[in-house]
Scaffold this motif. Structure first.
Motif, PDB file in Angstrom:
ATOM      1  N   MET A  53      -1.731  20.524  77.563  1.00 43.07           N
ATOM      2  CA  MET A  53      -1.450  19.868  76.291  1.00 43.07           C
ATOM      3  C   MET A  53      -2.443  20.298  75.230  1.00 43.07           C
ATOM      4  O   MET A  53      -2.091  20.434  74.051  1.00 43.07           O
ATOM      5  N   MET A  54      -3.685  20.527  75.601  1.00 41.27           N
ATOM      6  CA  MET A  54      -4.692  20.960  74.641  1.00 41.27           C
ATOM      7  C   MET A  54      -4.276  22.288  74.002  1.00 41.27           C
ATOM      8  O   MET A  54      -4.326  22.452  72.783  1.00 41.27           O
ATOM      9  N   HIS A  55      -3.838  23.241  74.847  1.00 43.08           N
ATOM     10  CA  HIS A  55      -3.401  24.529  74.331  1.00 43.08           C
ATOM     11  C   HIS A  55      -2.135  24.386  73.481  1.00 43.08           C
ATOM     12  O   HIS A  55      -2.000  25.023  72.428  1.00 43.08           O
ATOM     13  N   LEU A  56      -1.220  23.550  73.925  1.00 40.99           N
ATOM     14  CA  LEU A  56       0.027  23.373  73.189  1.00 40.99           C
ATOM     15  C   LEU A  56      -0.225  22.744  71.825  1.00 40.99           C
ATOM     16  O   LEU A  56       0.356  23.164  70.814  1.00 40.99           O
ATOM     17  N   GLU A  57      -1.081  21.735  71.771  1.00 42.29           N
ATOM     18  CA  GLU A  57      -1.376  21.064  70.503  1.00 42.29           C
ATOM     19  C   GLU A  57      -2.022  22.034  69.512  1.00 42.29           C
ATOM     20  O   GLU A  57      -1.638  22.086  68.337  1.00 42.29           O
ATOM     21  N   THR A  58      -3.009  22.800  70.001  1.00 45.91           N
ATOM     22  CA  THR A  58      -3.679  23.770  69.123  1.00 45.91           C
ATOM     23  C   THR A  58      -2.709  24.849  68.663  1.00 45.91           C
ATOM     24  O   THR A  58      -2.682  25.233  67.481  1.00 45.91           O
ATOM     25  N   ALA A  59      -1.902  25.335  69.575  1.00 47.19           N
ATOM     26  CA  ALA A  59      -0.935  26.388  69.238  1.00 47.19           C
ATOM     27  C   ALA A  59       0.053  25.903  68.192  1.00 47.19           C
ATOM     28  O   ALA A  59       0.388  26.639  67.243  1.00 47.19           O
ATOM     29  N   MET A  60       0.537  24.672  68.328  1.00 45.82           N
ATOM     30  CA  MET A  60       1.517  24.162  67.372  1.00 45.82           C
ATOM     31  C   MET A  60       0.904  23.953  65.995  1.00 45.82           C
ATOM     32  O   MET A  60       1.566  24.133  64.970  1.00 45.82           O
ATOM     33  N   GLU A  61      -0.373  23.592  65.941  1.00 44.48           N
ATOM     34  CA  GLU A  61      -1.057  23.495  64.646  1.00 44.48           C
ATOM     35  C   GLU A  61      -1.100  24.867  63.977  1.00 44.48           C
ATOM     36  O   GLU A  61      -0.851  24.993  62.768  1.00 44.48           O
ATOM     37  N   ARG A  62      -1.395  25.893  64.761  1.00 41.79           N
ATOM     38  CA  ARG A  62      -1.469  27.254  64.206  1.00 41.79           C
ATOM     39  C   ARG A  62      -0.089  27.760  63.791  1.00 41.79           C
ATOM     40  O   ARG A  62       0.047  28.434  62.764  1.00 41.79           O
TER      41      ARG A  62
END
Length: 389
Positions: free
Chosen positions: A372-381
């Motif tokens: 989820m950490m990677h997904l959240e950061t990726a979606m922000e980008r």
């Protein structure tokens, strides 16, 4: 000086490199990049499964197995088929253990496809079907599926594509890259078209354990009259987080499995012994692990769908596998350019939809098999990127 280009076979020259691996290789050269491009579970193989593999090595079980695979593993696969689908397969002659699902697909195509035979391939779908069909001498025939139809194969599309040269239909559900599944009612309509033909079905069910919203996977061979024409392919990579173990299986009537075993025999001999012992443990004790991972994927699936809707990227809500397939056409026509610019400007790797066939053009595949950490950061980008566009 050797002219290597003149030595390469026509078939090998025809095949394009994987559109998935291209971006994966670029990511490996970048710091702080987030890759959502490869279908790789972020979970470790459950400990008791790893322990079984380790124990087999400690006990010196490093021999070749039968070409068919360990009998105990094939018994477990037969048990799985009966308990889940009420399908009876003889583990002696109707089940073979392979080096992942990919070897199984390759062997199945080479067993039944002759020069000029047509192979019907719903698109978008997994990148290996078309090149493996070409390597077998066949002619790939794409069957377009649409987001408006939930990326499902329709009986009408199938019926219109069948010719006297049609030999094989590939059924890739749950689907990579779209996350589409097909219900029993929808599969029955496909079966109704096939009953009056001599067409073989290769049903790639590698994501069968990953369906959501209370929907249960239907094995194509379950349908009346379909077992006799269906090669069911499955494996351990996705369900048990065992990608690197390279372990899959095939179930089919003995008459259909006989040529496949010959190709496996000469090309591979047998699947890795340590992986097979781990596979036995996986089938005996891994169901709770599957349930846990499926719940985690489901949480990520719902997050990704919601975020993409918020960002304004139209997408189909996936019901299986661990991919989501949004459209990027409101931002850019060229999906490969979209992915390239996203990677270089925001360090997020996704895969262009055109890598999965022309029907995927204008989309991107995002894997949510990551934390989820990677997904959240990726979606922000990604949101920053499309806002800048």
């Amino acid at each position: 000086m050797i002219d290597y280009s003149s030595l390469i076979s026509d078939k090998a020259r025809t095949i394009k490199p994987s559109g998935i691996r291209k971006f994966f290789d670029i990511v490996n050269t970048m710091d702080d990049a987030i890759s959502l491009g490869v279908g790789e579970p972020d979970f470790q193989t459950p400990w008791q499964i790893r322990r079984a593999g380790i124990a087999s090595l400690q006990q010196g079980k490093t021999f070749y197995t039968s070409n068919w695979g360990l009998a105990d593993l094939r018994k477990e696969i037969a048990k799985y088929a009966w308990e889940n689908y009420h399908l009876e397969y003889d583990y002696h002659k109707e089940i073979i253990v392979t080096v992942g699902g990919s070897e199984a697909i390759d062997n199945a195509l080479r067993s039944f496809v002759s020069e000029g035979d047509e192979v019907l391939i719903p698109e978008p779908s997994f990148v290996c079907y078309t090149p493996l069909t070409i390597m077998a001498g066949g002619t790939p025939v794409p069957l377009k599926t649409r987001m408006e139809d939930g990326f499902k194969l329709t009986a009408k599309t199938l019926k219109e594509a069948i010719t006297p040269r049609t030999k094989v239909l590939i059924m890739p559900f749950p689907n990579n890259p779209t996350g589409a599944i097909m219900t029993r009612e929808e599969l029955e309509k496909i079966a109704a078209v096939l009953r009056s033909t001599n067409i073989i079905v290769i049903s790639d069910e590698i994501y069968c354990e990953l369906t959501y919203g209370g929907k249960k996977h239907v094995c194509f061979a379950e349908l009346p009259g379909m077992r006799e024409r269906t090669i069911v392919i499955n494996g351990f990579s996705k369900s048990y987080a065992m990608t690197g173990w390279r372990l899959g299986w095939v179930m089919a009537p003995k008459e259909m499995l006989a040529p496949l075993v010959k190709i496996h025999q000469f090309g591979i001999m047998s699947a890795p012994t340590v992986s097979q012992f781990a596979g036995i443990e996986a089938m005996r004790t891994g169901q709770d692990d599957i349930a846990y991972m499926r719940d985690q994927y489901d949480m990520r699936r719902r997050f990704m769908y919601t975020r993409l809707q918020e960002i304004g990227m139209p997408c189909f809500e996936p019901e299986g596998a661990f991919y989501i397939f949004p459209s990027i056409q409101k931002y850019m026509e060229d999906d490969e350019e979209f992915c390239d610019r996203l990677l270089r400007s925001k360090k997020v790797a996704v895969v262009p939809g055109s890598a999965f066939g022309e029907s995927g053009r204008g989309h991107i595949r995002i894997s949510y098999s990551y934390s989820m950490m990677h997904l959240e950061t990726a979606m922000e980008r990604i949101e920053e990127f499309v806002n800048e566009l």
